[in-house]
Design an enzyme around this catalytic site. Structure first.
Site, PDB file in Angstrom:
ATOM      1  N   PRO A 124       0.798  -1.238   0.000  1.00 39.32           N
ATOM      2  CA  PRO A 124       0.000   0.000   0.000  1.00 39.32           C
ATOM      3  C   PRO A 124       0.830   1.289   0.000  1.00 39.32           C
ATOM      4  O   PRO A 124       0.872   2.024   0.985  1.00 39.32           O
ATOM      5  CB  PRO A 124      -0.829  -0.148   1.276  1.00 39.32           C
ATOM      6  CG  PRO A 124       0.060  -0.944   2.189  1.00 39.32           C
ATOM      7  CD  PRO A 124       0.777  -1.918   1.287  1.00 39.32           C
ATOM      8  N   CYS A 125       1.465   1.586  -1.115  1.00 39.22           N
ATOM      9  CA  CYS A 125       2.324   2.768  -1.203  1.00 39.22           C
ATOM     10  C   CYS A 125       1.537   4.069  -1.062  1.00 39.22           C
ATOM     11  O   CYS A 125       2.131   5.115  -0.795  1.00 39.22           O
ATOM     12  CB  CYS A 125       3.142   2.745  -2.485  1.00 39.22           C
ATOM     13  SG  CYS A 125       2.167   2.546  -3.970  1.00 39.22           S
TER      14      CYS A 125
END
Length: 157
Positions: A124-125
């Protein structure tokens, strides 16, 4: 490379547009977040793929867990950054500088590794932000920041 609808085997409608997935059998090789402008004409393809139900579950509930079989291809540094990103809890964020300090690196290098992430949602950047704002997302691709805003709002529920 700019995303194009005809390059994905799987297209899943999303509130922000669509999620494109490349796969070889059950192995996912890439996930792309597609903005509404690009996804307007998207139709779900290969709706029975193992990744589809997991992505749809996340889009309904951000606490859904991913167990997508995927091949992580990247440099040792990128994999280090992606591992650190994967440890950020849902609903929380870290700044590029905080992540850099955690792994003994620099914020710009962390940002570059974020931009090279082939598995957003799974890694989940979008949870990595600037000190004073959202920062970047999707390497500046048009519509990317709107997707990042949606993902962060979705996870803050």
């Amino acid at each position: 490379m700019k995303p194009s609808l005809n390059t994905y085997e799987i297209l899943i409608e999303a509130p922000f547009g669509a999620v494109g997935v490349r796969a070889q059998g059950e192995l996912v090789t890439e996930i792309a977040l597609l903005p509404a402008a690009l996804a307007r004409s998207a139709e779900s393809l290969n709706a029975h793929h193992v990744s589809t139900s997991q992505i749809q579950a996340y889009l309904k509930s951000p606490r859904a867990q991913f167990k997508i079989k995927h091949e992580v291809v990247g440099t040792p540094y990128q994999r280090l950054v992606w591992q650190a990103i994967s440890e950020i809890p849902c609903g929380e964020t870290r700044t590029y500088a905080e992540l850099a300090q955690q792994i003994g690196s620099g914020p710009r290098a962390v940002a570059n590794a974020c931009g090279a992430n082939p598995f957003p949602l799974v890694v989940p950047c979008h949870r990595v932000v600037a000190k004073n704002g959202l920062g970047g997302f999707m390497q500046g691709f048009e519509g990317g920041l709107e997707i990042k805003k949606w993902l962060l709002a979705h996870e803050s529920k």
